[in-house]
Design a protein around this motif. Structure first.
Motif, PDB file in Angstrom:
ATOM      1  N   ASN A  66     -25.282  17.179 -30.341  1.00 26.09           N
ATOM      2  CA  ASN A  66     -25.901  15.899 -30.681  1.00 26.09           C
ATOM      3  C   ASN A  66     -27.217  15.721 -29.935  1.00 26.09           C
ATOM      4  O   ASN A  66     -27.631  16.589 -29.158  1.00 26.09           O
ATOM      5  CB  ASN A  66     -24.949  14.747 -30.345  1.00 26.09           C
ATOM      6  CG  ASN A  66     -23.682  14.786 -31.180  1.00 26.09           C
ATOM      7  OD1 ASN A  66     -23.708  14.584 -32.387  1.00 26.09           O
ATOM      8  ND2 ASN A  66     -22.555  15.054 -30.526  1.00 26.09           N
ATOM      9  N   ASP A  68     -29.829  12.616 -27.861  1.00 22.32           N
ATOM     10  CA  ASP A  68     -29.870  11.301 -27.232  1.00 22.32           C
ATOM     11  C   ASP A  68     -31.326  10.927 -26.981  1.00 22.32           C
ATOM     12  O   ASP A  68     -31.938  11.369 -26.013  1.00 22.32           O
ATOM     13  CB  ASP A  68     -29.084  11.291 -25.922  1.00 22.32           C
ATOM     14  CG  ASP A  68     -28.886   9.873 -25.391  1.00 22.32           C
ATOM     15  OD1 ASP A  68     -29.491   8.945 -25.958  1.00 22.32           O
ATOM     16  OD2 ASP A  68     -28.125   9.690 -24.426  1.00 22.32           O
ATOM     17  N   VAL A 113     -21.322   7.517 -32.329  1.00 17.08           N
ATOM     18  CA  VAL A 113     -21.514   8.919 -32.704  1.00 17.08           C
ATOM     19  C   VAL A 113     -20.183   9.669 -32.734  1.00 17.08           C
ATOM     20  O   VAL A 113     -19.927  10.457 -33.660  1.00 17.08           O
ATOM     21  CB  VAL A 113     -22.493   9.615 -31.730  1.00 17.08           C
ATOM     22  CG1 VAL A 113     -22.645  11.103 -32.088  1.00 17.08           C
ATOM     23  CG2 VAL A 113     -23.848   8.927 -31.763  1.00 17.08           C
ATOM     24  N   LYS A 117     -18.594   8.690 -36.147  1.00 19.28           N
ATOM     25  CA  LYS A 117     -19.228   9.901 -36.700  1.00 19.28           C
ATOM     26  C   LYS A 117     -20.555   9.593 -37.393  1.00 19.28           C
ATOM     27  O   LYS A 117     -20.871  10.153 -38.456  1.00 19.28           O
ATOM     28  CB  LYS A 117     -18.265  10.613 -37.664  1.00 19.28           C
ATOM     29  CG  LYS A 117     -17.033  11.179 -36.979  1.00 19.28           C
ATOM     30  CD  LYS A 117     -16.118  11.894 -37.943  1.00 19.28           C
ATOM     31  CE  LYS A 117     -14.983  12.596 -37.219  1.00 19.28           C
ATOM     32  NZ  LYS A 117     -14.204  11.720 -36.325  1.00 19.28           N
ATOM     33  N   ASN A 119     -24.749   9.670 -37.478  1.00 24.10           N
ATOM     34  CA  ASN A 119     -25.740  10.663 -37.083  1.00 24.10           C
ATOM     35  C   ASN A 119     -26.362  10.293 -35.742  1.00 24.10           C
ATOM     36  O   ASN A 119     -26.878   9.190 -35.561  1.00 24.10           O
ATOM     37  CB  ASN A 119     -26.828  10.756 -38.162  1.00 24.10           C
ATOM     38  CG  ASN A 119     -27.859  11.825 -37.848  1.00 24.10           C
ATOM     39  OD1 ASN A 119     -28.792  11.591 -37.106  1.00 24.10           O
ATOM     40  ND2 ASN A 119     -27.674  12.996 -38.434  1.00 24.10           N
ATOM     41  N   SER A 120     -26.326  11.227 -34.784  1.00 27.35           N
ATOM     42  CA  SER A 120     -26.784  10.925 -33.429  1.00 27.35           C
ATOM     43  C   SER A 120     -28.284  10.640 -33.370  1.00 27.35           C
ATOM     44  O   SER A 120     -28.730   9.817 -32.564  1.00 27.35           O
ATOM     45  CB  SER A 120     -26.440  12.084 -32.490  1.00 27.35           C
ATOM     46  OG  SER A 120     -27.111  13.280 -32.873  1.00 27.35           O
ATOM     47  N   VAL A 213     -17.218  14.035 -27.533  1.00 25.15           N
ATOM     48  CA  VAL A 213     -18.557  13.508 -27.784  1.00 25.15           C
ATOM     49  C   VAL A 213     -18.770  12.195 -27.037  1.00 25.15           C
ATOM     50  O   VAL A 213     -19.825  11.956 -26.435  1.00 25.15           O
ATOM     51  CB  VAL A 213     -18.784  13.313 -29.296  1.00 25.15           C
ATOM     52  CG1 VAL A 213     -20.091  12.561 -29.561  1.00 25.15           C
ATOM     53  CG2 VAL A 213     -18.808  14.657 -30.010  1.00 25.15           C
ATOM     54  N   TYR A 217     -21.733  11.304 -23.898  1.00 27.97           N
ATOM     55  CA  TYR A 217     -22.677  10.183 -23.829  1.00 27.97           C
ATOM     56  C   TYR A 217     -22.442   9.331 -22.581  1.00 27.97           C
ATOM     57  O   TYR A 217     -23.391   8.744 -22.045  1.00 27.97           O
ATOM     58  CB  TYR A 217     -22.594   9.330 -25.097  1.00 27.97           C
ATOM     59  CG  TYR A 217     -23.370   9.928 -26.243  1.00 27.97           C
ATOM     60  CD1 TYR A 217     -24.755   9.799 -26.313  1.00 27.97           C
ATOM     61  CD2 TYR A 217     -22.729  10.649 -27.248  1.00 27.97           C
ATOM     62  CE1 TYR A 217     -25.481  10.370 -27.346  1.00 27.97           C
ATOM     63  CE2 TYR A 217     -23.445  11.217 -28.290  1.00 27.97           C
ATOM     64  CZ  TYR A 217     -24.822  11.075 -28.330  1.00 27.97           C
ATOM     65  OH  TYR A 217     -25.536  11.642 -29.360  1.00 27.97           O
TER      66      TYR A 217
END
Length: 323
Positions: A66, A68, A113, A117, A119-120, A213, A217
Protein backbone atom coordinates in the motif's frame (compact mmCIF):
# COMPACT_ATOMS: atom_id res chain seq x y z
CA UNK A 1 35.58 -12.00 -16.57
CA UNK A 2 33.61 -9.95 -19.09
CA UNK A 3 30.14 -8.55 -18.78
CA UNK A 4 27.73 -8.54 -21.68
CA UNK A 5 24.94 -5.99 -22.17
CA UNK A 6 22.42 -8.16 -20.37
CA UNK A 7 24.69 -8.52 -17.32
CA UNK A 8 25.30 -4.78 -17.25
CA UNK A 9 21.57 -4.20 -17.52
CA UNK A 10 20.89 -6.46 -14.54
CA UNK A 11 23.65 -4.77 -12.52
CA UNK A 12 22.30 -1.29 -13.25
CA UNK A 13 18.76 -2.41 -12.54
CA UNK A 14 19.68 -3.81 -9.13
CA UNK A 15 22.48 -1.49 -8.00
CA UNK A 16 22.07 1.51 -10.31
CA UNK A 17 20.92 3.91 -7.62
CA UNK A 18 23.93 3.04 -5.43
CA UNK A 19 26.27 3.52 -8.35
CA UNK A 20 24.66 6.88 -9.08
CA UNK A 21 24.98 7.82 -5.39
CA UNK A 22 28.71 7.00 -5.39
CA UNK A 23 29.17 9.16 -8.48
CA UNK A 24 27.23 11.99 -6.81
CA UNK A 25 29.33 11.69 -3.62
CA UNK A 26 32.62 11.80 -5.52
CA UNK A 27 31.43 14.74 -7.61
CA UNK A 28 30.24 16.73 -4.58
CA UNK A 29 33.48 16.00 -2.68
CA UNK A 30 35.55 17.25 -5.60
CA UNK A 31 33.37 20.35 -5.97
CA UNK A 32 33.49 21.27 -2.28
CA UNK A 33 35.87 19.77 0.28
CA UNK A 34 33.50 20.68 3.12
CA UNK A 35 31.12 17.97 1.87
CA UNK A 36 33.20 15.22 3.47
CA UNK A 37 33.91 17.14 6.70
CA UNK A 38 32.84 15.29 9.87
CA UNK A 39 30.64 18.14 11.09
CA UNK A 40 28.85 18.31 7.75
CA UNK A 41 28.26 14.54 7.66
CA UNK A 42 26.90 14.61 11.23
CA UNK A 43 24.72 17.58 10.35
CA UNK A 44 23.23 15.78 7.35
CA UNK A 45 22.42 12.69 9.41
CA UNK A 46 20.85 14.81 12.14
CA UNK A 47 18.74 16.83 9.70
CA UNK A 48 17.68 13.58 7.99
CA UNK A 49 16.54 11.96 11.24
CA UNK A 50 12.99 13.37 11.15
CA UNK A 51 12.45 12.33 7.54
CA UNK A 52 14.09 9.00 8.33
CA UNK A 53 11.81 8.22 11.26
CA UNK A 54 8.77 8.82 9.04
CA UNK A 55 10.26 6.67 6.28
CA UNK A 56 10.70 3.74 8.67
CA UNK A 57 6.95 3.53 9.22
CA UNK A 58 6.08 4.01 5.57
CA UNK A 59 8.42 1.10 4.76
CA UNK A 60 5.98 -1.26 6.49
CA UNK A 61 3.07 0.20 4.54
CA UNK A 62 4.84 -0.10 1.18
CA UNK A 63 6.11 -3.64 1.83
CA UNK A 64 2.51 -4.51 2.71
CA UNK A 65 1.47 -3.42 -0.79
CA UNK A 66 0.00 0.00 0.00
CA UNK A 67 0.89 3.71 0.04
CA UNK A 68 0.66 6.42 2.68
CA UNK A 69 0.56 9.96 1.32
CA UNK A 70 -0.87 11.40 4.53
CA UNK A 71 2.34 11.35 6.58
CA UNK A 72 3.32 14.94 5.78
CA UNK A 73 0.08 16.52 6.94
CA UNK A 74 -0.08 14.07 9.86
CA UNK A 75 3.36 15.22 10.98
CA UNK A 76 2.15 18.83 10.87
CA UNK A 77 -0.81 17.80 13.02
CA UNK A 78 1.38 15.99 15.56
CA UNK A 79 3.78 18.91 15.84
CA UNK A 80 1.05 21.53 16.29
CA UNK A 81 -0.87 19.41 18.80
CA UNK A 82 2.08 18.70 21.09
CA UNK A 83 3.18 22.35 21.02
CA UNK A 84 -0.32 23.57 21.80
CA UNK A 85 -0.89 21.09 24.62
CA UNK A 86 2.57 21.75 26.07
CA UNK A 87 1.49 25.09 27.52
CA UNK A 88 -2.00 23.90 28.45
CA UNK A 89 -1.39 20.62 30.27
CA UNK A 90 2.40 20.35 30.40
CA UNK A 91 4.82 18.24 28.30
CA UNK A 92 4.41 15.10 30.45
CA UNK A 93 0.75 14.86 29.41
CA UNK A 94 1.03 16.58 26.03
CA UNK A 95 3.33 13.93 24.57
CA UNK A 96 1.12 10.85 25.25
CA UNK A 97 -1.99 12.84 24.23
CA UNK A 98 -0.37 13.70 20.90
CA UNK A 99 0.65 10.09 20.34
CA UNK A 100 -2.90 8.91 21.10
CA UNK A 101 -4.49 11.36 18.66
CA UNK A 102 -1.99 10.55 15.91
CA UNK A 103 -2.52 6.81 16.38
CA UNK A 104 -6.27 7.39 16.06
CA UNK A 105 -5.68 8.96 12.64
CA UNK A 106 -3.49 6.01 11.64
CA UNK A 107 -6.10 3.55 12.90
CA UNK A 108 -8.79 5.28 10.85
CA UNK A 109 -6.70 5.05 7.69
CA UNK A 110 -5.84 1.43 8.46
CA UNK A 111 -9.53 0.63 8.92
CA UNK A 112 -10.45 2.19 5.57
CA UNK A 113 -7.65 0.46 3.65
CA UNK A 114 -7.44 -2.80 5.59
CA UNK A 115 -10.98 -3.69 6.58
CA UNK A 116 -13.02 -1.74 4.01
CA UNK A 117 -10.42 -2.54 1.32
CA UNK A 118 -10.44 0.95 -0.18
CA UNK A 119 -7.63 2.03 -2.48
CA UNK A 120 -4.72 3.26 -0.34
CA UNK A 121 -3.69 5.96 -2.82
CA UNK A 122 -7.16 7.52 -2.85
CA UNK A 123 -7.68 7.17 0.91
CA UNK A 124 -4.35 8.67 1.96
CA UNK A 125 -4.52 11.40 -0.67
CA UNK A 126 -7.91 12.39 0.72
CA UNK A 127 -6.61 12.16 4.29
CA UNK A 128 -3.72 14.44 3.34
CA UNK A 129 -6.22 17.25 2.76
CA UNK A 130 -8.48 16.26 5.64
CA UNK A 131 -5.67 16.19 8.21
CA UNK A 132 -4.31 19.48 6.89
CA UNK A 133 -7.75 20.99 7.48
CA UNK A 134 -7.84 19.43 10.95
CA UNK A 135 -4.45 20.98 11.74
CA UNK A 136 -5.59 24.43 10.64
CA UNK A 137 -8.78 24.05 12.65
CA UNK A 138 -6.87 23.01 15.78
CA UNK A 139 -4.42 25.91 15.47
CA UNK A 140 -6.96 28.47 14.31
CA UNK A 141 -4.77 29.01 11.25
CA UNK A 142 -1.91 30.24 13.45
CA UNK A 143 1.60 28.97 14.05
CA UNK A 144 2.50 27.52 17.44
CA UNK A 145 5.25 28.46 19.89
CA UNK A 146 6.07 27.38 23.43
CA UNK A 147 5.73 30.34 25.79
CA UNK A 148 8.62 29.52 28.16
CA UNK A 149 11.29 28.10 25.87
CA UNK A 150 14.09 28.50 28.40
CA UNK A 151 12.29 26.74 31.25
CA UNK A 152 11.11 23.50 29.64
CA UNK A 153 12.76 20.09 29.50
CA UNK A 154 10.85 19.38 26.30
CA UNK A 155 13.86 20.44 24.20
CA UNK A 156 15.77 17.30 25.23
CA UNK A 157 14.38 15.28 22.30
CA UNK A 158 15.44 17.65 19.54
CA UNK A 159 18.38 19.62 20.91
CA UNK A 160 20.34 17.59 23.49
CA UNK A 161 23.21 15.16 23.04
CA UNK A 162 24.10 11.90 24.76
CA UNK A 163 27.80 11.06 24.77
CA UNK A 164 28.26 13.69 22.08
CA UNK A 165 25.66 12.17 19.76
CA UNK A 166 22.55 14.24 18.97
CA UNK A 167 19.42 12.71 20.51
CA UNK A 168 17.49 12.74 17.16
CA UNK A 169 20.15 10.48 15.64
CA UNK A 170 19.97 8.12 18.63
CA UNK A 171 16.16 7.94 18.43
CA UNK A 172 16.33 7.32 14.68
CA UNK A 173 18.92 4.55 15.15
CA UNK A 174 17.05 2.92 18.05
CA UNK A 175 13.72 2.95 16.21
CA UNK A 176 15.38 1.55 13.09
CA UNK A 177 16.90 -1.29 15.13
CA UNK A 178 13.60 -2.17 16.81
CA UNK A 179 11.64 -2.09 13.55
CA UNK A 180 14.33 -4.14 11.81
CA UNK A 181 13.83 -6.88 14.37
CA UNK A 182 10.05 -6.59 14.05
CA UNK A 183 10.14 -6.90 10.28
CA UNK A 184 12.84 -9.55 9.89
CA UNK A 185 12.60 -11.69 13.03
CA UNK A 186 8.92 -11.95 13.93
CA UNK A 187 5.87 -13.73 12.48
CA UNK A 188 4.24 -10.33 11.97
CA UNK A 189 7.09 -9.23 9.72
CA UNK A 190 6.74 -12.36 7.60
CA UNK A 191 3.02 -11.70 7.32
CA UNK A 192 3.69 -8.17 6.05
CA UNK A 193 5.89 -9.57 3.28
CA UNK A 194 3.31 -12.22 2.45
CA UNK A 195 0.43 -9.75 2.25
CA UNK A 196 2.45 -7.37 0.08
CA UNK A 197 3.78 -10.12 -2.17
CA UNK A 198 0.43 -11.81 -2.85
CA UNK A 199 -2.49 -10.68 -0.73
CA UNK A 200 -4.93 -13.25 -2.08
CA UNK A 201 -2.55 -16.14 -1.48
CA UNK A 202 -1.84 -14.81 2.01
CA UNK A 203 -5.56 -14.79 2.78
CA UNK A 204 -5.94 -18.37 1.55
CA UNK A 205 -3.00 -19.29 3.80
CA UNK A 206 -4.88 -18.09 6.84
CA UNK A 207 -3.09 -14.77 7.28
CA UNK A 208 -5.48 -12.03 8.52
CA UNK A 209 -4.75 -9.64 5.67
CA UNK A 210 -6.96 -6.80 6.91
CA UNK A 211 -5.42 -6.88 10.38
CA UNK A 212 -1.88 -6.87 9.02
CA UNK A 213 -2.61 -3.85 6.81
CA UNK A 214 -4.27 -2.12 9.76
CA UNK A 215 -1.18 -2.60 11.92
CA UNK A 216 1.17 -1.30 9.20
CA UNK A 217 -0.71 2.00 9.25
CA UNK A 218 -0.56 2.08 13.04
CA UNK A 219 3.22 1.65 12.84
CA UNK A 220 3.39 4.43 10.26
CA UNK A 221 1.32 6.73 12.48
CA UNK A 222 3.52 5.96 15.49
CA UNK A 223 6.64 6.89 13.52
CA UNK A 224 4.98 10.12 12.36
CA UNK A 225 4.21 10.97 15.99
CA UNK A 226 7.89 10.43 16.89
CA UNK A 227 8.88 12.69 13.98
CA UNK A 228 6.41 15.35 15.16
CA UNK A 229 7.89 15.16 18.65
CA UNK A 230 11.42 15.63 17.29
CA UNK A 231 10.34 18.53 15.09
CA UNK A 232 8.50 20.32 17.90
CA UNK A 233 11.32 19.74 20.38
CA UNK A 234 14.00 20.94 18.00
CA UNK A 235 12.45 24.33 17.29
CA UNK A 236 10.03 24.71 20.26
CA UNK A 237 7.71 26.28 17.73
CA UNK A 238 6.36 25.47 14.30
CA UNK A 239 4.36 26.58 11.31
CA UNK A 240 1.15 24.67 10.81
CA UNK A 241 2.42 23.50 7.41
CA UNK A 242 5.77 22.16 8.64
CA UNK A 243 5.20 18.71 7.15
CA UNK A 244 3.75 19.85 3.83
CA UNK A 245 5.42 18.06 0.93
CA UNK A 246 7.37 15.61 3.10
CA UNK A 247 5.27 12.68 1.90
CA UNK A 248 7.05 12.96 -1.47
CA UNK A 249 10.50 12.89 0.13
CA UNK A 250 9.52 10.03 2.44
CA UNK A 251 8.29 7.94 -0.48
CA UNK A 252 11.43 8.78 -2.45
CA UNK A 253 13.63 7.60 0.42
CA UNK A 254 11.69 4.33 0.80
CA UNK A 255 11.83 3.56 -2.92
CA UNK A 256 15.49 4.58 -3.09
CA UNK A 257 16.10 2.00 -0.38
CA UNK A 258 14.81 -0.73 -2.66
CA UNK A 259 11.24 -1.20 -1.45
CA UNK A 260 8.99 -2.06 -4.37
CA UNK A 261 5.84 -0.08 -5.11
CA UNK A 262 4.31 -3.45 -5.99
CA UNK A 263 4.80 -4.61 -2.39
CA UNK A 264 6.48 -7.65 -0.90
CA UNK A 265 10.08 -6.42 -0.89
CA UNK A 266 12.25 -3.98 1.02
CA UNK A 267 14.05 -3.71 4.36
CA UNK A 268 14.32 -1.15 7.14
CA UNK A 269 18.11 -1.02 6.76
CA UNK A 270 17.88 -0.18 3.06
CA UNK A 271 15.33 2.51 3.85
CA UNK A 272 17.88 4.10 6.18
CA UNK A 273 20.36 4.01 3.28
CA UNK A 274 17.73 5.62 1.03
CA UNK A 275 17.19 8.41 3.57
CA UNK A 276 20.93 9.10 3.74
CA UNK A 277 21.23 9.06 -0.05
CA UNK A 278 18.53 11.70 -0.33
CA UNK A 279 19.99 13.77 2.51
CA UNK A 280 23.53 13.79 1.13
CA UNK A 281 22.40 14.58 -2.40
CA UNK A 282 20.35 17.55 -1.17
CA UNK A 283 23.25 18.73 1.01
CA UNK A 284 25.67 18.41 -1.90
CA UNK A 285 23.43 20.48 -4.14
CA UNK A 286 23.43 23.30 -1.59
CA UNK A 287 27.19 23.16 -1.09
CA UNK A 288 27.87 23.46 -4.82
CA UNK A 289 25.77 26.63 -4.87
CA UNK A 290 22.41 25.51 -6.23
CA UNK A 291 19.28 27.09 -4.75
CA UNK A 292 17.23 25.04 -2.28
CA UNK A 293 14.23 24.84 -4.59
CA UNK A 294 16.33 22.89 -7.10
CA UNK A 295 16.03 20.02 -4.61
CA UNK A 296 12.39 19.57 -5.58
CA UNK A 297 13.35 19.00 -9.22
CA UNK A 298 16.14 16.63 -8.24
CA UNK A 299 13.82 14.73 -5.87
CA UNK A 300 11.35 14.26 -8.70
CA UNK A 301 14.10 13.00 -11.01
CA UNK A 302 15.36 10.60 -8.34
CA UNK A 303 11.86 9.16 -7.83
CA UNK A 304 11.47 8.58 -11.58
CA UNK A 305 14.90 6.93 -11.71
CA UNK A 306 14.17 4.76 -8.67
CA UNK A 307 10.80 3.57 -10.00
CA UNK A 308 12.36 2.83 -13.40
CA UNK A 309 15.12 0.76 -11.78
CA UNK A 310 12.53 -0.99 -9.59
CA UNK A 311 10.52 -2.08 -12.63
CA UNK A 312 13.71 -2.96 -14.51
CA UNK A 313 14.86 -5.19 -11.66
CA UNK A 314 11.58 -7.12 -11.85
CA UNK A 315 11.89 -7.83 -15.58
CA UNK A 316 15.70 -8.26 -15.60
CA UNK A 317 16.45 -5.49 -18.09
CA UNK A 318 16.44 -1.72 -18.24
CA UNK A 319 14.26 -1.47 -21.35
CA UNK A 320 10.95 -3.09 -22.12
CA UNK A 321 11.39 -6.13 -24.39
CA UNK A 322 8.64 -4.80 -26.70
CA UNK A 323 10.14 -1.30 -26.97
Amino acid sequence: MTLNKQDIGRLLAKQGILIAFIVFMIGFALANQRFIAIDNIAGVIRSSAILGVMALGVTFVVIGGNLDLSVGSMMSFSTIVVLDLHDKIGPALAIPAMFALTLCLGAFIGFLVGYLKLNSLIVTLGMLSAIHGLTLTWSGGKNMDIADKAGTWFSVFGQDRIMGIPVPILIFALLAAVLTLLLSKTPFGRKVYAVGGNGQAATFSGIPRARVVFYTYLISAFCVAVAGLLQASRSLGSQNTVGQGLELEVLAAVILGGASLLGGSGTVFKTVIGVLILGFIQNGLLLVGLDFYVQYIVTWAIIILAVWLDVAAKRGRLWSPIA
